[in-house]
Design a protein around this motif. Structure first.
Motif, mmCIF file in Angstrom:
data_model
loop_
_atom_site.group_PDB
_atom_site.id
_atom_site.type_symbol
_atom_site.label_atom_id
_atom_site.label_comp_id
_atom_site.label_asym_id
_atom_site.label_seq_id
_atom_site.Cartn_x
_atom_site.Cartn_y
_atom_site.Cartn_z
ATOM 1 N N LYS A 44 -4.097 -1.294 1.502
ATOM 2 C CA LYS A 44 -2.837 -1.928 1.903
ATOM 3 C C LYS A 44 -1.593 -0.685 2.400
ATOM 4 C CE LYS A 44 -2.584 -4.085 -2.024
ATOM 5 N NZ LYS A 44 -4.452 -3.923 -2.020
ATOM 6 N N SER A 45 -1.570 -0.104 0.985
ATOM 7 C CA SER A 45 -1.225 1.211 1.388
ATOM 8 C C SER A 45 -1.567 2.354 1.461
ATOM 9 C CB SER A 45 -0.241 1.857 0.238
ATOM 10 O OG SER A 45 -0.380 0.733 -1.058
ATOM 11 N N SER A 46 -2.863 2.832 2.116
ATOM 12 C CA SER A 46 -2.859 3.361 3.728
ATOM 13 C C SER A 46 -2.934 2.696 5.122
ATOM 14 C CB SER A 46 -4.871 3.355 3.619
ATOM 15 O OG SER A 46 -5.175 3.994 2.341
ATOM 16 N N ALA A 101 3.044 5.896 1.360
ATOM 17 C CA ALA A 101 2.988 4.942 -0.592
ATOM 18 C C ALA A 101 1.857 5.140 -0.355
ATOM 19 C CB ALA A 101 2.400 3.394 0.430
ATOM 20 N N ARG A 102 1.805 5.227 -2.244
ATOM 21 C CA ARG A 102 1.323 5.850 -3.214
ATOM 22 C C ARG A 102 -0.435 5.443 -2.725
ATOM 23 N NH1 ARG A 102 3.791 8.089 -7.620
ATOM 24 N NH2 ARG A 102 1.873 8.687 -8.564
ATOM 25 N N THR A 103 -1.716 5.679 -2.824
ATOM 26 C CA THR A 103 -2.917 5.149 -2.357
ATOM 27 C C THR A 103 -3.843 6.167 -3.627
ATOM 28 O OG1 THR A 103 -3.933 7.189 -0.711
ATOM 29 C CG2 THR A 103 -2.748 5.555 -0.114
ATOM 30 N N ARG A 137 -3.412 0.410 -7.723
ATOM 31 C CA ARG A 137 -2.819 2.142 -7.696
ATOM 32 C C ARG A 137 -1.174 1.200 -7.645
ATOM 33 N NH1 ARG A 137 -1.664 6.198 -8.630
ATOM 34 N NH2 ARG A 137 0.596 5.353 -9.077
ATOM 35 N N THR A 138 -0.597 0.110 -6.499
ATOM 36 C CA THR A 138 0.668 0.197 -6.763
ATOM 37 C C THR A 138 0.321 -1.547 -7.273
ATOM 38 O OG1 THR A 138 0.245 0.168 -4.250
ATOM 39 C CG2 THR A 138 2.038 -1.325 -5.028
ATOM 40 N N GLN A 139 1.622 -0.983 -8.041
ATOM 41 C CA GLN A 139 1.966 -1.705 -9.566
ATOM 42 C C GLN A 139 3.649 -2.631 -9.327
ATOM 43 O OE1 GLN A 139 0.814 -0.297 -12.792
ATOM 44 N NE2 GLN A 139 -0.847 0.510 -12.040
ATOM 45 N N VAL A 163 7.141 -3.282 3.163
ATOM 46 C CA VAL A 163 7.390 -4.221 1.980
ATOM 47 C C VAL A 163 5.468 -4.034 2.039
ATOM 48 C CG1 VAL A 163 7.725 -5.753 0.539
ATOM 49 C CG2 VAL A 163 8.730 -5.925 2.298
ATOM 50 N N ASP A 164 5.260 -2.458 0.768
ATOM 51 C CA ASP A 164 4.122 -2.893 -0.319
ATOM 52 C C ASP A 164 4.210 -3.327 -1.612
ATOM 53 O OD1 ASP A 164 1.435 -1.754 -0.468
ATOM 54 O OD2 ASP A 164 2.267 0.174 -0.668
ATOM 55 N N LEU A 165 3.253 -4.823 -1.115
ATOM 56 C CA LEU A 165 2.759 -5.472 -2.662
ATOM 57 C C LEU A 165 1.795 -5.092 -3.319
ATOM 58 C CD1 LEU A 165 3.360 -8.670 -0.932
ATOM 59 C CD2 LEU A 165 4.753 -7.644 -1.977
HETATM 60 MG MG MG Z 1 -1.282 -0.383 -3.165
#
Ligand code: MG
Ligand code: GTP
Length: 191
Positions: A34-36, A48-50, A56-58, A72-74
């Motif tokens: 997702k973030s990538s 976005a941190r990957t 990774r995404t919290q 919006v990165d979930l």
């Molecule tokens: Mg992520």
């Protein structure tokens, strides 16, 4: 080039930015990419941190694009190695956002092009349908599927999720980027 800005993070409704921008959210299993995908879409590698480690995404991260759209990165769902209590918290965070955001126009549901989607993926789409949320399925990491096998993989994903269209995507090669941007713009314009 897009003007991209990190707007902020949220764990619940009180933290959602209220800038009045239409929102597109990216949902899917942990580590699916997702973030990538967000970084690829915006052309900003470190936005976005990957991580190669799932989870990774919290929290929910908001990125504005040209002050006309919010991405919006979930957090991901379904990561078995996260303690149940924390997983339930993430699920609650995601569900609250998807159910209650006033600005959400489209959910991009991301699956791994190499695998047939599972029960959690089907449940997410059922939930979005029941809540009247517009969505688009994207199969990412398609660079890892040999070209000859791609049509069959995409058909299997579409059949399992009972959708007509699956956009193949790769954050590594940028494949699918133009097509996904077109869908995002359409959703935003549709209101
Ligand atoms: Mg992520
Ligand atoms: P969580 O936030 O933990 O749920 O993960 P995520 O869905 O945001 O995934 P993330 O973008 O952090 O990527 C997970 C791993 O997959 C990283 O090692 C990425 O480099 C890799 N990855 C993501 N997209 C692609 C892709 O299109 N192709 C390839 N080959 N690797 C990818």
């Amino acid at each position: 080039m897009h003007v991209v800005r990190f707007v902020g993070s949220a764990v619940d409704k009180d933290g959602y930015p209220e800038l009045g921008l239409p929102e597109v959210a990216f949902a899917g299993r942990s580590n699916v990419g997702k973030s990538s995908l967000i970084n690829c879409l915006t052309g900003r590698k470190g936005l976005a941190r990957t991580s190669s480690t799932p989870g990774r995404t919290q929290i929910i991260n908001f990125f504005s694009i040209d002050d006309f759209l919010m991405l919006v990165d979930l957090p991901g769902f379904g990561y078995a190695r996260v303690p149940e209590r924390i997983r339930a918290g993430w699920a609650e965070m995601i569900e609250q956002y998807l159910g209650q955001s006033r600005w959400l126009r489209l959910v991009v549901h991301i699956v791994d092009a190499r695998h047939v989607p599972g029960e959690l993926d089907r449940r997410l789409l059922d939930w979005l349908t029941a809540h009247g949320r517009r969505f688009q399925v994207v199969a990412t990491k398609v660079d890892k599927v040999p070209r000859s096998r791609r049509p069959a993989s995409l058909r299997a994903i579409a059949r399992t999720l009972q959708v007509n269209e699956v956009i193949p995507f790769s954050a590594t090669t940028g494949e699918g980027k133009r097509e996904l941007w077109r869908v995002l713009k359409e959703a935003v314009e549709a209101g």
